[in-house]
Design a protein around this motif. Structure first.
Motif, PDB file in Angstrom:
ATOM      1  N   GLN A  21     -10.794   5.143   0.290  1.00 12.24           N
ATOM      2  CA  GLN A  21     -10.877   6.286   1.193  1.00 12.24           C
ATOM      3  C   GLN A  21     -12.218   6.265   1.910  1.00 12.24           C
ATOM      4  OE1 GLN A  21     -11.273  10.150  -0.792  1.00 12.24           O
ATOM      5  NE2 GLN A  21     -11.826   9.093  -2.699  1.00 12.24           N
TER       6      GLN A  21
ATOM      7  N   ASP B 145      -8.025   1.911 -10.395  1.00 13.54           N
ATOM      8  CA  ASP B 145      -7.172   2.725 -11.253  1.00 13.54           C
ATOM      9  C   ASP B 145      -6.231   1.760 -11.976  1.00 13.54           C
ATOM     10  OD1 ASP B 145      -5.650   4.595 -12.545  1.00 13.54           O
ATOM     11  OD2 ASP B 145      -4.811   5.512 -10.721  1.00 13.54           O
TER      12      ASP B 145
ATOM     13  N   VAL C  65      -7.834   2.341  -5.207  1.00 13.66           N
ATOM     14  CA  VAL C  65      -7.696   3.491  -4.321  1.00 13.66           C
ATOM     15  C   VAL C  65      -8.899   3.511  -3.373  1.00 13.66           C
ATOM     16  CG1 VAL C  65      -7.523   5.999  -4.170  1.00 13.66           C
ATOM     17  CG2 VAL C  65      -6.445   4.778  -6.086  1.00 13.66           C
TER      18      VAL C  65
ATOM     19  N   ALA D 218     -14.060   2.345  -2.720  1.00 10.06           N
ATOM     20  CA  ALA D 218     -12.907   1.811  -3.445  1.00 10.06           C
ATOM     21  C   ALA D 218     -13.129   1.974  -4.938  1.00 10.06           C
ATOM     22  CB  ALA D 218     -12.711   0.341  -3.106  1.00 10.06           C
TER      23      ALA D 218
ATOM     24  N   GLU E 284      -1.644   8.136   0.221  1.00 13.44           N
ATOM     25  CA  GLU E 284      -1.657   9.342  -0.620  1.00 13.44           C
ATOM     26  C   GLU E 284      -2.651  10.330  -0.023  1.00 13.44           C
ATOM     27  OE1 GLU E 284      -2.591   7.955  -4.545  1.00 13.44           O
ATOM     28  OE2 GLU E 284      -0.641   6.975  -4.822  1.00 13.44           O
TER      29      GLU E 284
ATOM     30  N   LYS F 278      -6.134   9.143   1.148  1.00 12.04           N
ATOM     31  CA  LYS F 278      -6.431   7.913   0.407  1.00 12.04           C
ATOM     32  C   LYS F 278      -5.301   6.902   0.590  1.00 12.04           C
ATOM     33  CE  LYS F 278      -8.740  10.621  -3.212  1.00 12.04           C
ATOM     34  NZ  LYS F 278      -8.735  10.962  -4.664  1.00 12.04           N
TER      35      LYS F 278
ATOM     36  N   THR G  78      -4.396  -0.920  -9.833  1.00 12.61           N
ATOM     37  CA  THR G  78      -4.429  -0.629  -8.403  1.00 12.61           C
ATOM     38  C   THR G  78      -5.850  -0.286  -7.973  1.00 12.61           C
ATOM     39  OG1 THR G  78      -3.959   1.734  -8.704  1.00 12.61           O
ATOM     40  CG2 THR G  78      -2.062   0.247  -8.479  1.00 12.61           C
TER      41      THR G  78
ATOM     42  N   LEU H 233       0.836  -1.196   0.000  1.00 18.79           N
ATOM     43  CA  LEU H 233       0.000   0.000   0.000  1.00 18.79           C
ATOM     44  C   LEU H 233       0.871   1.245   0.000  1.00 18.79           C
ATOM     45  CD1 LEU H 233       0.035   1.548   2.967  1.00 18.79           C
ATOM     46  CD2 LEU H 233      -1.505  -0.289   3.608  1.00 18.79           C
TER      47      LEU H 233
ATOM     48  N   ARG I 290      -3.528   3.757  -1.741  1.00 22.58           N
ATOM     49  CA  ARG I 290      -3.468   3.033  -3.016  1.00 22.58           C
ATOM     50  C   ARG I 290      -2.930   1.627  -2.755  1.00 22.58           C
ATOM     51  NH1 ARG I 290      -3.614   4.613  -8.294  1.00 22.58           N
ATOM     52  NH2 ARG I 290      -3.540   6.799  -7.602  1.00 22.58           N
TER      53      ARG I 290
ATOM     54  N   SER J 145      -1.705  -2.123  -4.166  1.00 22.36           N
ATOM     55  CA  SER J 145      -1.132  -2.828  -5.315  1.00 22.36           C
ATOM     56  C   SER J 145      -1.276  -4.327  -5.125  1.00 22.36           C
ATOM     57  CB  SER J 145       0.347  -2.456  -5.480  1.00 22.36           C
ATOM     58  OG  SER J 145       0.480  -1.078  -5.775  1.00 22.36           O
TER      59      SER J 145
END
Length: 452
Positions: free
Chosen positions: A408, A401, A406, A398, A358, A361, A404, A355, A363, A365
């Motif tokens: 929050q 992207d 993202v 969720a 950001e 948030k 990935t 992770l 992100r 993987s």
């Protein structure tokens, strides 16, 4: 001595002579039988019993090996590796008597083991009637080991090899059958399937450790260990969740796999397993997710693979999902890629890797995203939660992207960790481009591997 006594003595002598003669006959264990599949491209052990010091000759095609039984009547020879050429073979073992095995194929041999979801019969699965009617596969052979526990390693099992037919397949392991059927479709070789499973069993009785060997290993695996196989598939863990083993299950998996590899004298023995399914039953809180993490952590063991089943639950109150076709095929994806070197197969769903925070948030993987991530049902991604420094998890939004995700939540301004599908009745919808589901995970001190 009167006539009656003389007659009885004669009968007794005759019986003893017959018994001694029977004991002296050359005999093979049942796993060496007509209609079997023998593992290609490896030396082939042939073994059995006979009279002490009896001369034994074993012949298969142009290959021949001879030996002498030892003082206790045991003997063993090794034949040269055989290629899978599609030809049926005959094996002849000659001592004072002769044993002939016919209709032998050379190909790939796999063991299926575990508890009830591996034992689950094809007859009791989704679309069983159709599957059974179509199960006429002359080059697929079945060997069903009966349930036996033993105090020490046994030398034989009461089973026989059978061709896969609609008559022989209904009571056979559905997962193992579908696994073997898919392999055969893809590699076009004879496949031998050995089902050795027991409903309700924990992992320990199947295991060999420095402290000894378990009763199910002794009775149901030990007699097979001289028979060359390619690997094993494993579907087990529900009982160990009930026993609250949690993350310690990974150590039990290490014992199981290393013990079998030693017993089969094959450090490369492939071992592909099923991550057990969600269930609304009597699991203690947190125990199923902990075992899931242990199963993902088992992917760090070389030569392993894992099929995720969170999307295959037809009845959350039933610990036995009826869709065994997808389970068997997902295991076969691992075997085709890792054991047989097939290219272009997407063999796993997304597995959490790392992770990156950001701002407000996180992100995430993943390994095994294929050509990208997506929602299985086209709806927003479900089952994601985030937490800040206080460790209190709340539902998160969720979004995908590309490769990935993202996440929050408005309530968490400074997120630090994420959970996904982290409860016993989860039904998440994150999949990769091949439709294979993501495994549940949590990000705090995550122990999982990726099997890459």
């Amino acid at each position: 001595m009167n006539k009656t006594t003389t007659l009885l003595a004669g009968i007794l002598l005759l019986l003893l002579t017959v018994a001694a003669t029977a004991q002296a006959d050359v005999k093979l264990p049942n796993v060496l039988g007509s209609h079997m599949v023998m593992q290609r491209d490896v030396p082939l052990a042939i073994w059995g019993t006979a009279a002490a010091n009896e001369a034994i000759t074993v012949t298969m095609g142009t290959d021949q090996a001879s030996t002498t039984a030892n003082a206790t009547g045991n003997w063993r020879v090794q034949l040269k590796p055989q290629q899978a050429d599609g030809k049926s073979r005959t094996l002849t073992v000659k001592g004072k008597n002769t044993v002939v095995l016919d209709d032998i194929l050379i190909g790939e041999v796999w063991i299926g083991s575990g508890q009830s979801n591996m034992e689950w019969q094809l007859a009791n699965t989704q679309d069983a009637k159709k599957a059974i009617a179509a199960a006429n596969h002359p080059n697929l052979r079945l060997f069903h080991v009966p349930k036996v526990q033993a105090g020490k390693p046994a030398t034989d099992v009461n089973a026989q090899w059978k061709a896969c037919t609609p008559a022989n397949v209904p009571a056979f392991s559905a997962v193992l059958y579908y696994f073997g059927q898919h392999l055969q479709q893809e590699i076009d070789l004879p496949i031998g399937l050995i089902n050795s499973s027991w409903g309700g069993s924990p992992i320990e009785p199947w295991t060999i450790t420095n402290g000894g060997s378990g009763g199910m290993y002794n009775g149901m695996i030990a007699p097979l260990t001289q028979f060359a196989v390619q690997g094993s598939i494993w579907y087990q863990g529900e009982t160990n969740v009930l026993q609250k083993n949690g993350l310690t299950y990974v150590d039990k998996m290490k014992d199981l796999i290393s013990g079998w590899r030693t017993a089969f004298n094959d450090p490369g023995h492939a071992f592909y397993f099923v991550q057990i399914a969600p269930w609304q039953g009597s699991y203690a809180a947190g125990q199923l997710p902990a075992l899931w993490e242990a199963q993902v952590a088992s992917l760090k063991i070389p030569g392993t693979g894992m099929a995720v089943t969170t999307d295959l639950v037809d009845n959350i109150r039933d610990i036995h999902p009826r869709n065994k076709l997808d389970v068997g095929e997902r295991l076969a994806f691992w075997a085709l890629t890792k054991t047989y070197g097939k290219k272009g197969i997407i063999y796993s769903g997304p597995l959490y890797q790392s992770l990156k925070v950001e701002g407000n948030k996180i992100r995430l993987s993943f390994a095994h995203t294929a050509s990208g991530l997506k929602s299985r049902d086209g709806k927003p991604l479900s089952e994601f939660q985030v937490a800040g420094a206080d460790g209190k998890f709340v539902a998160a939004t969720a979004t995908i992207d590309q490769h990935t995700v993202v996440v929050q939540a408005a309530e968490v301004a400074a997120p630090q960790q994420v959970r996904f599908g982290w409860h016993a009745t989860t039904n998440p919808n994150l999949v990769n481009s091949a439709g294979l589901p993501a495994s549940p995970f949590q990000t705090s001190n995550w122990q999982g591997g990726t099997g890459q």
